[in-house]
Design a protein around this motif. Structure first.
Motif, PDB file in Angstrom:
ATOM      1  N   GLY A 188       0.593  -0.941  -0.020  1.00 19.66           N
ATOM      2  CA  GLY A 188       0.102  -0.071   0.073  1.00 19.66           C
ATOM      3  C   GLY A 188       0.680   1.088  -0.141  1.00 19.66           C
ATOM      4  O   GLY A 188       0.293   2.019  -0.795  1.00 19.66           O
ATOM      5  N   MET A 189       1.936   0.862   0.714  1.00 22.62           N
ATOM      6  CA  MET A 189       2.691   2.504   0.953  1.00 22.62           C
ATOM      7  C   MET A 189       3.147   2.546  -0.472  1.00 22.62           C
ATOM      8  O   MET A 189       3.333   3.558  -1.037  1.00 22.62           O
ATOM      9  CB  MET A 189       3.944   2.236   2.021  1.00 22.62           C
ATOM     10  N   GLY A 190       3.979   1.270  -1.235  1.00 16.77           N
ATOM     11  CA  GLY A 190       4.716   2.222  -2.397  1.00 16.77           C
ATOM     12  C   GLY A 190       3.952   2.237  -3.592  1.00 16.77           C
ATOM     13  O   GLY A 190       4.359   2.856  -3.868  1.00 16.77           O
ATOM     14  N   SER A 191       2.506   1.735  -3.188  1.00 21.38           N
ATOM     15  CA  SER A 191       1.669   1.828  -4.530  1.00 21.38           C
ATOM     16  C   SER A 191       1.734   3.385  -4.649  1.00 21.38           C
ATOM     17  O   SER A 191       1.047   4.301  -5.280  1.00 21.38           O
ATOM     18  CB  SER A 191       0.443   1.281  -4.121  1.00 21.38           C
ATOM     19  N   SER A 192       2.030   4.411  -3.418  1.00 20.59           N
ATOM     20  CA  SER A 192       1.747   5.772  -3.734  1.00 20.59           C
ATOM     21  C   SER A 192       2.748   6.261  -3.578  1.00 20.59           C
ATOM     22  O   SER A 192       2.625   8.300  -3.604  1.00 20.59           O
ATOM     23  CB  SER A 192       0.915   5.867  -2.455  1.00 20.59           C
ATOM     24  N   ILE A 193       3.944   6.311  -3.551  1.00 14.98           N
ATOM     25  CA  ILE A 193       5.460   6.768  -3.606  1.00 14.98           C
ATOM     26  C   ILE A 193       5.404   7.773  -4.184  1.00 14.98           C
ATOM     27  O   ILE A 193       5.414   9.403  -4.265  1.00 14.98           O
ATOM     28  CB  ILE A 193       6.563   5.511  -3.608  1.00 14.98           C
ATOM     29  N   SER A 194       4.973   7.659  -5.467  1.00 12.09           N
ATOM     30  CA  SER A 194       4.900   8.560  -6.538  1.00 12.09           C
ATOM     31  C   SER A 194       4.227   9.642  -6.414  1.00 12.09           C
ATOM     32  O   SER A 194       4.290  10.879  -7.348  1.00 12.09           O
ATOM     33  CB  SER A 194       4.484   7.432  -8.476  1.00 12.09           C
ATOM     34  N   LEU A 195       3.041   9.139  -6.342  1.00 13.43           N
ATOM     35  CA  LEU A 195       1.813  10.687  -5.783  1.00 13.43           C
ATOM     36  C   LEU A 195       2.616  10.791  -5.282  1.00 13.43           C
ATOM     37  O   LEU A 195       1.692  12.231  -5.248  1.00 13.43           O
ATOM     38  CB  LEU A 195       0.641   9.557  -5.721  1.00 13.43           C
ATOM     39  N   THR A 196       3.074  10.666  -3.519  1.00 17.21           N
ATOM     40  CA  THR A 196       3.243  11.804  -2.796  1.00 17.21           C
ATOM     41  C   THR A 196       4.285  12.249  -3.423  1.00 17.21           C
ATOM     42  O   THR A 196       4.887  13.707  -2.501  1.00 17.21           O
ATOM     43  CB  THR A 196       3.196  11.000  -1.103  1.00 17.21           C
ATOM     44  N   LEU A 197       5.360  11.903  -3.662  1.00 21.11           N
ATOM     45  CA  LEU A 197       6.402  12.503  -4.340  1.00 21.11           C
ATOM     46  C   LEU A 197       6.558  13.894  -5.810  1.00 21.11           C
ATOM     47  O   LEU A 197       7.070  15.125  -5.537  1.00 21.11           O
ATOM     48  CB  LEU A 197       8.175  11.636  -4.844  1.00 21.11           C
ATOM     49  N   TRP A 198       5.417  13.925  -5.866  1.00 21.48           N
ATOM     50  CA  TRP A 198       4.598  14.697  -7.199  1.00 21.48           C
ATOM     51  C   TRP A 198       4.292  15.726  -6.406  1.00 21.48           C
ATOM     52  O   TRP A 198       4.537  16.544  -6.560  1.00 21.48           O
ATOM     53  CB  TRP A 198       3.552  13.601  -7.527  1.00 21.48           C
TER      54      TRP A 198
END
Length: 440
Positions: A188-198
């Motif tokens: 779940g965390m890995g699936s959203s890393i790119s979104l949060t880094l954006w």
């Protein structure tokens, strides 16, 4: 003497540059994973602060124009400069299309046709790209004034919800949204890393403005850290509280998540006002970035890295020809990422933007070791910079992995294209070599 920025002013600039319109569609995308995606904020905040610190130190050691590209040149020469610049430049173009999608998502509440089919959505995105490009033909003064006002269309509603929304927060709603798909913490965390880094992109802006700061050696690193931390707090609070206000299924399907939250907290009229503010902010942000990317292309052309026509300005100081070419590029990006929903298209673009952004991050940060050696940095300062920079680079590598195979493939194809282009440009920057002929 010209008055320069103090620590508070520079910190505010960093936070505003990061927040912009990057947060506006995130709750809907993160809701598709569930509340468990909020864990990615912890990793991203720590990684982003490490990256910001690395850029702050690099900016103090190298204050030449070019930012990350100039840092890269210290270790990799002109080829490193071009690779970093070109990938970062493309990430800005991709980001512009993502901003346009955010605007269309909120506009669709007023014009439902825009989200009725993928084709209609794409038409709306392309129309916004060209409208904001044409609006910049009037020159930089108009663009700057509009941008300084419209950014508050995001900052005010997001900031208010971060602190006032807790009065309407439901623990039951939040619990139901925590892990609806049974992904587990790591996935779940890995699936959203790119979104949060954006949402954190722009953290390097303090180092970019170091020559306009009263005390750069003290204020630039602090502004990077405080600005990143401040924006991070708002991000975490806003995306957490909205998960406890709007049921996860509704949030995941929404094209205007913050407007939906305000409509549930107050009434539909307030929701409509928030939608209008969000549209205003996205259009203003897109307007400013269209001009910025065109002027970036102009600087590259002046450095003989882009075609000369990017240098041409009209009577009002706008690089019209460059804007037209970049409008075509963004149109192709919008067409190539057509997806069944706004949210899916936004995610695809964000993942690709993160890949093309993070590769320059890694290249530029790795050059810090060369800069420190040249500047004679030793002892505890060298050790601290080394540890933090290694953390930043490891996080950046993880962000590449978490962006997904499609985005990484796209990023690698773009990188290969970059080297192809460099092959034609490189002779401009290499002097004649004397051939030595050895007797047989």
């Amino acid at each position: 003497m010209q008055k320069k920025m103090n620590l508070m002013q520079l910190t505010f600039i960093v936070a505003v540059n990061m927040m912009g319109s990057g947060i506006i569609m995130l709750p809907a995308n993160m809701a598709q994973v569930g509340g468990i995606s909020l864990l990615s904020w912890i990793v991203t905040a720590l990684g982003s602060m490490a990256i910001a610190y690395g850029f702050a130190q690099a900016g103090l050691l190298n204050q030449r124009a070019g930012g990350m590209a100039a840092y890269s040149e210290e270790a990799y020469g002109k080829s490193g400069y071009f690779l970093t610049f070109f990938l970062y430049f493309l990430s800005l173009a991709i980001g512009n299309v993502a901003i346009a999608i955010s605007a269309v998502g909120y506009l669709s509440s007023f014009i439902p046709w825009l989200s009725s089919t993928p084709i209609s959505t794409c038409i709306g995105v392309i129309a916004l790209v060209w409208i904001t490009s044409a609006a910049n033909f009037g020159g930089p003064s108009i663009t700057g004034k509009i941008g300084s006002i419209t950014v508050w269309g995001v900052i005010i509603p997001v900031g208010l919800l971060s602190f006032l929304g807790w009065f309407w927060f439901s623990g039951e709603t939040f619990s139901a949204a925590w892990d609806p798909h049974g992904l587990g913490a790591a996935h779940g965390m890995g699936s959203s890393i790119s979104l949060t880094l954006w949402a954190f992109l722009g953290m390097e802006s303090a180092a970019q403005n170091s020559d306009a700061v009263e005390n750069p050696k003290r204020d630039v690193p602090l502004a990077c850290m405080f600005g990143t931390l401040g924006a991070g707090v708002v991000y975490v609070l806003s995306t957490t509280v909205i998960q406890g206000i709007v049921p996860n299924a509704e949030l995941a399907e929404s094209n205007a998540p913050f407007a939906l939250a305000y409509a549930q907290v107050f009434n539909p009229v307030v929701g409509q006002i928030i939608m209008a503010l969000a549209v205003m902010a996205c259009v203003g942000s897109l307007l400013g970035w269209q001009f910025t990317i065109a002027m970036t292309a102009k600087s590259a052309a002046e450095g003989r890295m882009f075609p000369a026509f990017f240098c041409r300005l009209n009577g009002m100081g706008a690089p019209v020809m460059g804007m037209v070419v970049l409008g075509v590029v963004q149109t192709l990006l919008a067409l190539s990422t057509i997806s069944p929903t706004l949210s899916e298209q936004f995610s695809a673009l964000v993942n690709l933007a993160v890949v093309t952004n993070v590769i320059p991050y890694i290249i530029a940060l790795s050059a810090l070791f060369v800069m420190m050696k040249a500047a004679g940095v030793t002892g505890s300062k060298y050790q601290l910079n080394t540890v933090v920079t290694v953390v930043a680079m490891l996080y950046s590598v993880y962000a590449l992995y978490a962006s997904g195979k499609d985005a990484v493939l796209g990023g690698m194809l773009v990188t290969a294209l970059c080297f192809l282009i460099w092959g034609f440009i490189a002779p401009r920057f290499t002097g004649p070599r004397t051939a030595s002929v050895m007797a047989a």
